[in-house]
Design a protein around this motif. Structure first.
Motif, short mmCIF file in Angstrom:
data_model
loop_
_atom_site.label_atom_id
_atom_site.label_comp_id
_atom_site.label_asym_id
_atom_site.label_seq_id
_atom_site.Cartn_x
_atom_site.Cartn_y
_atom_site.Cartn_z
N ASN A 178 4.63 16.97 1.75
CA ASN A 178 3.50 16.71 2.06
C ASN A 178 3.03 16.03 3.38
O ASN A 178 1.97 16.58 3.44
CB ASN A 178 2.97 17.88 1.04
N GLY A 179 3.62 15.35 3.70
CA GLY A 179 3.35 14.10 4.66
C GLY A 179 2.44 13.03 4.25
O GLY A 179 2.11 11.96 5.41
N GLY A 180 2.73 13.02 2.86
CA GLY A 180 1.93 12.05 1.89
C GLY A 180 2.70 10.70 1.68
O GLY A 180 4.07 10.96 2.12
N THR A 181 1.53 9.24 2.05
CA THR A 181 3.19 8.18 1.13
C THR A 181 1.99 7.86 0.31
O THR A 181 1.00 7.90 0.25
CB THR A 181 2.51 7.96 2.58
N VAL A 182 2.90 7.13 -0.52
CA VAL A 182 2.35 6.62 -1.79
C VAL A 182 2.76 5.20 -1.71
O VAL A 182 3.84 4.93 -1.49
CB VAL A 182 2.71 6.69 -3.07
N THR A 183 2.28 3.95 -1.65
CA THR A 183 3.13 2.92 -1.97
C THR A 183 2.29 2.07 -2.78
O THR A 183 1.45 1.75 -3.12
CB THR A 183 2.75 1.15 -0.77
N VAL A 184 3.53 1.37 -3.46
CA VAL A 184 3.53 0.75 -4.38
C VAL A 184 3.07 -0.82 -4.48
O VAL A 184 4.52 -1.54 -4.63
CB VAL A 184 3.92 1.14 -5.88
N LEU A 185 2.40 -1.60 -4.19
CA LEU A 185 2.90 -3.66 -4.47
C LEU A 185 2.72 -3.70 -5.79
O LEU A 185 2.51 -3.09 -7.06
CB LEU A 185 1.72 -3.45 -3.54
N GLY A 186 4.02 -4.43 -6.05
CA GLY A 186 4.28 -4.98 -7.74
C GLY A 186 5.44 -4.05 -8.57
O GLY A 186 4.60 -4.08 -9.81
#
Length: 84
Positions: A40-48
Motif C-alpha cells: 500500500n506504499g507504507g514503510t515499516v522500519t525496525v531498529l534492533g
C-alpha cells in the motif's frame, strides 16, 4: 508513511505482530535492522530487529495468536532471505 520501531530500549521479550492481510512488497534485512515496504506504499522500519520475535498472520483483537518466531526464522521463512 513510515513507522519506526526500536528494540534498543526494550526490557524482556517483545513481539511484532504482522496481521493477516498485510502485504509485503519488498524487504531489506541487516543483522539488526529490518525495513518492510508494503504493497500500500507504507514503510515499516525496525531498529534492533533481532531483539524482537515475530507473529506472522496473528491478530490479538480477533483472538488469533500464532507462534512467535525469531528474527532469523522470520527473515528466512517469511521474507525468503538470510540474515547476514
Amino acid at each position: 508513511m513510515a513507522s519506526i520501531v526500536s528494540g534498543a530500549a526494550s526490557i524482556g521479550s517483545s513481539s511484532i505482530q504482522l496481521a493477516s492481510g498485510l502485504s509485503i512488497a519488498s524487504s531489506q534485512v541487516t543483522s539488526n535492522a529490518l525495513q518492510l515496504s508494503l504493497s500500500n506504499g507504507g514503510t515499516v522500519t525496525v531498529l534492533g530487529a533481532n531483539a524482537f520475535t515475530y507473529d506472522v498472520g496473528g491478530n490479538n483483537s480477533a483472538g488469533i495468536d500464532n507462534v512467535d518466531v525469531s528474527y532469523t526464522s522470520f527473515a528466512q521463512n517469511t521474507l525468503g532471505v538470510t540474515v547476514p
